[in-house]
Design an enzyme around this catalytic site. Structure first.
Site, PDB file in Angstrom:
ATOM      1  N   CYS A  88     -77.323 -13.006  27.500  1.00  0.00           N
ATOM      2  CA  CYS A  88     -76.663 -14.089  26.888  1.00  0.00           C
ATOM      3  C   CYS A  88     -74.893 -13.903  27.248  1.00  0.00           C
ATOM      4  O   CYS A  88     -74.732 -12.860  27.528  1.00  0.00           O
ATOM      5  CB  CYS A  88     -76.876 -13.958  25.161  1.00  0.00           C
ATOM      6  SG  CYS A  88     -78.373 -14.243  24.883  1.00  0.00           S
ATOM      7  N   TYR A 116     -91.020 -16.311  27.563  1.00  0.00           N
ATOM      8  CA  TYR A 116     -90.521 -15.328  26.735  1.00  0.00           C
ATOM      9  C   TYR A 116     -91.121 -14.753  25.480  1.00  0.00           C
ATOM     10  O   TYR A 116     -91.358 -15.697  24.457  1.00  0.00           O
ATOM     11  CB  TYR A 116     -88.981 -15.870  26.505  1.00  0.00           C
ATOM     12  CG  TYR A 116     -87.984 -15.047  25.855  1.00  0.00           C
ATOM     13  CD1 TYR A 116     -87.981 -13.764  26.506  1.00  0.00           C
ATOM     14  CD2 TYR A 116     -87.241 -15.351  25.015  1.00  0.00           C
ATOM     15  CE1 TYR A 116     -87.095 -12.650  25.846  1.00  0.00           C
ATOM     16  CE2 TYR A 116     -86.241 -14.547  24.506  1.00  0.00           C
ATOM     17  CZ  TYR A 116     -86.046 -13.052  24.957  1.00  0.00           C
ATOM     18  OH  TYR A 116     -85.323 -12.279  24.329  1.00  0.00           O
ATOM     19  N   ASP A 172     -83.790  -1.871  22.985  1.00  0.00           N
ATOM     20  CA  ASP A 172     -83.782  -2.417  24.348  1.00  0.00           C
ATOM     21  C   ASP A 172     -82.318  -2.047  24.889  1.00  0.00           C
ATOM     22  O   ASP A 172     -82.310  -1.457  26.069  1.00  0.00           O
ATOM     23  CB  ASP A 172     -84.276  -3.456  24.702  1.00  0.00           C
ATOM     24  CG  ASP A 172     -84.835  -3.776  26.050  1.00  0.00           C
ATOM     25  OD1 ASP A 172     -85.486  -3.021  26.573  1.00  0.00           O
ATOM     26  OD2 ASP A 172     -84.197  -4.820  26.812  1.00  0.00           O
ATOM     27  N   HIS A 196     -87.933  -8.902  22.427  1.00  0.00           N
ATOM     28  CA  HIS A 196     -86.590  -8.728  21.629  1.00  0.00           C
ATOM     29  C   HIS A 196     -86.721  -9.333  20.333  1.00  0.00           C
ATOM     30  O   HIS A 196     -85.581  -9.454  19.532  1.00  0.00           O
ATOM     31  CB  HIS A 196     -85.369  -9.391  22.257  1.00  0.00           C
ATOM     32  CG  HIS A 196     -85.186  -8.717  23.777  1.00  0.00           C
ATOM     33  ND1 HIS A 196     -84.810  -9.537  24.877  1.00  0.00           N
ATOM     34  CD2 HIS A 196     -85.158  -7.297  24.125  1.00  0.00           C
ATOM     35  CE1 HIS A 196     -84.839  -8.797  26.022  1.00  0.00           C
ATOM     36  NE2 HIS A 196     -84.736  -7.326  25.688  1.00  0.00           N
TER      37      HIS A 196
END
Length: 712
Positions: free
Chosen positions: A41, A182, A277, A185
């Protein structure tokens, strides 16, 4: 034009690193090398389209063989307002996405798009749609929104599959080479279905591992059927929630890989939580994910990419040769140095701006503002200001600049001015360069921050037109005698010892002899016994000093008026980790309290904690108080120079400018940016009434006929 990648391929690369520049087949496409900018992002998304496209283009120019978007919302029933990401809701979004692929393809890289259906992570504050998830549970958002997700019906799942397929087809139309499914996360619906914690279903999408993976498998198959003829299909998957068998865990995911390892064209392995992560360097070394991702590559013939804040080419080569990864994934290192691959190819390792792992880049996304970087002050400014990380315009009409202060702003200013061709003199009063960077990098967990100093010092030493002088406590007389055309004051700031910060706006009189500031800590004056850390700064330093005092044998209590310790670090994804770490070390934490000295009715030698809401007061039993509150700019030299302004012309002084913390104390990233900005703008015509950067404004819709708009 594929000129950038072709140039790299044709270079005589060091034999040790040639493996990094081998092409890798990913389904129907071929990555020109093993450098893979994974989706990340940027705080710009659909609002700052050209800025974001320029950011991606710079990565491709710097040699990254694959450059991906951030997560891209595929449907209006799952959006994560207030956070600003890309969208592919319908065909109206295609011009935006095509701008990205055009920019990336110009330099020969593959363009990847991370399609995201956030599900339980999307509160839908903009669309006002009811969120969808595997079960009837509260949304899993950063801000604990008072919103629940509705358990998806079979029709909902069918709709989701169609929405994802439509998004994949639009991705192909926009020119993307790699299309993601996806589930990582904690931000993708496939992960929520995989996790026992969120998936409490009793139908064919719940219960067993096979059932919980059903949606993931269907989405991969649907995407391959839709676009797999020309686009590679990647799956980004979280392999461990780090909570044992209660959630997704490594052993379970290895079992799943045995079944579906050949399904996508590429596996992008992560941990299931973004904060774990993308650990900061304070809590995670380079390559800390290796124990979790090792072994998956052996269960598939498809290429595997993973991250690890890799900046060392030797570490990268090791990952590949030992069969851990096929491609070196990077988000933060590609932000700190978009030209990292090219510098490795050109054997310019000393020119790499190594990521320091501070996560200031993440704070851009978390605060919905353009991305920034401590090491790379051009990040996010590529289009807005036309700043290139490796190119800078030549000097203007001036010749010489004197910089007083060798901290992060002074060093970056000297480096950039030197690159432009000015004669630069850098004077530092201490016997070492680095300022607060040198001081703070000696604290627990912050050693990697010394890279800010190391990079700039290494660059400056290569420049014959930049002279540095240590042990030079510059005075007004020295400046006038030196006669430089431009004087830059990068003299930093000093921590206050009167408690003034966000809570106390009026100076407090704390007991003499037992009150310390971070400057005392940096100077080696450490407290002993029972120590209270009063943190009204709310970033990392209060917690780090608490840890230092505890390591020094002190009994430590950290007091803060905030509801949590180091509250601003929620934006760098480490607040919970910091607080848990301090508690595990035996440090007492007192939140929602301020420290206050005695007054006329109480002994002035005593300290009190006061609850910010109830005003309940208690005596603090302590031998020392460390105030981590606010700072004051060191502006005395400017004050002295202003008193002799009439002498400037005779001395040849044309300007005097404060930068960095000497102008206004802030982050190290802000200090580096301040120094870089001064260097870029010297001798340039700056209109004080004009916006100093480009803006991209959303096209306004046609004006309705207000008289009839709401009539039937």
């Amino acid at each position: 034009s594929f000129k950038t990648i072709h140039l790299i391929l044709n270079m005589e690369v060091d034999e040790r690193y040639k493996i990094l520049f081998e092409p890798v087949k990913i389904g129907p496409v071929v990555a020109p090398n093993r450098f893979y900018q994974v989706p990340h992002c940027n705080g710009m998304g659909y609002r700052d389209v050209t800025s974001m496209a320029a950011l991606r283009a710079i990565k491709a120019e710097g040699g990254w063989g694959v450059v991906c978007t951030e997560q891209v919302e595929i449907h209006h029933t799952s959006e994560i307002t207030p956070y600003i990401e890309l969208r592919i809701w319908d065909d109206k979004d295609l011009p935006v996405l095509s701008r990205i692929t055009n920019a990336v393809h110009t330099h020969g890289a593959l363009a990847g798009i991370e399609l995201a259906y956030n599900g339980m992570n999307g509160p839908n504050l903009y669309s006002r749609e009811v969120p969808l998830g595997p079960s009837d549970l509260p949304t899993a958002t950063f801000s604990n929104d008072p919103v629940q997700a509705r358990a998806m019906t079979k029709r909902d799942i069918t709709n989701l599959r169609r929405w994802h397929r439509n998004a994949a087809l639009r991705s192909k139309a926009a020119g993307f080479d790699i299309v993601y499914v996806y589930g990582a996360h904690g931000l993708g619906a496939p992960q929520h279905f995989l996790s026992r914690r969120y998936n409490q279903r009793t139908d064919e999408y719940g219960g067993s591992l096979k059932n919980r993976a059903r949606l993931l498998i269907e989405l991969i198959e649907d995407t391959k059927e839709a676009v797999g003829d020309t686009c590679a299909v990647a799956c980004r998957i979280g392999v461990d929630e780090l909570i044992g068998e209660e959630g997704i865990h490594r052993e379970e995911m290895l079992e799943l890989f045995n079944e579906i390892g050949e399904l996508p064209d590429l596996w992008d392995l992560t941990l299931c939580s973004w904060d774990i992560d993308s650990r900061t360097s304070r809590f995670g070394e380079e390559g800390h994910q290796e124990p979790f991702v090792t072994g998956f590559k052996q269960l598939t013939t498809k290429p595997v990419v993973g991250v690890g804040r890799f900046t060392s080419p030797d570490a990268m080569v090791s990952q590949i040769r030992r069969g851990v990864l096929d491609l070196i994934g990077a988000a933060r290192p590609s932000i700190a140095d978009p030209f990292l691959p090219k510098k490795i190819a050109e054997d310019r390792l000393e020119d790499i701006r190594e990521c320091i792992g501070c996560n200031i880049c993440v704070s851009g996304d978390m605060t919905m503002s353009p991305i920034r970087c401590t090491q790379n002050p051009t990040m996010g400014e590529e289009w807005r200001k036309g700043w290139h990380p490796e190119k800078i315009h030549t000097k203007g009409k001036s010749q010489s600049v004197l910089i007083v202060g060798g901290g992060p702003s002074g060093l970056e200013c000297a480096r950039a001015l030197g690159r432009r061709g000015y004669q630069v003199t850098l004077a530092e009063k201490n016997k070492e360069l680095g300022g607060r960077v040198a001081q703070e990098s000696r604290l627990p967990g912050l050693a990697a921050w010394s890279r800010v100093l190391d990079y700039r010092l290494g660059q400056i030493r290569q420049m014959e037109n930049v002279d540095t002088y240590l042990g030079s406590d510059v005075t007004v007389e020295d400046i006038l005698e030196f006669g430089s055309e431009h004087v830059v004051l990068a003299t930093g700031s000093s921590w206050r010892n009167d408690g003034v910060g966000r809570h106390h706006l009026i100076p407090q009189k704390f007991p003499e002899g037992k009150t310390y500031t971070p400057d005392d800590i940096f100077a080696g004056r450490l407290p002993s016994g029972k120590v209270v850390i009063y943190d009204d700064d709310h970033y990392y330093l209060g917690g780090v000093i608490a840890e230092l005092c505890q390591k020094n044998g002190c009994e430590v209590t950290l007091v803060t008026p905030a509801a949590v310790v180091s509250s601003w670090t929620v934006h760098t994804l480490e607040q919970e980790i910091i607080e848990a770490d301090l508690l595990k070390k035996g440090i007492r934490i007192l939140t929602r309290h301020v420290v206050q000295p005695g007054n006329n009715s109480t002994p002035e030698s005593e300290l009190y904690s006061v609850h910010i809401y109830t005003k309940e007061t208690s005596i603090l039993d302590c031998d020392a108080l460390v105030l981590v509150t606010a700072r004051l700019p060191n502006s005395e030299l400017e004050t002295g120079m202003e008193k002799v302004r009439n002498s400037w012309a005779d001395a040849g002084v044309k300007s005097l400018t404060r930068i960095g913390d000497a102008l206004a104390p802030a982050t190290i990233a802000a200090a580096v940016y301040s120094g870089h900005r001064y260097a870029r703008e010297l001798d340039e015509e700056i209109d004080p009434d004009a916006v100093p950067f480009e803006r991209e404004l959303t096209e306004i819709a046609p004006e309705p006929d207000w008289k009839t708009f709401w009539q039937e």
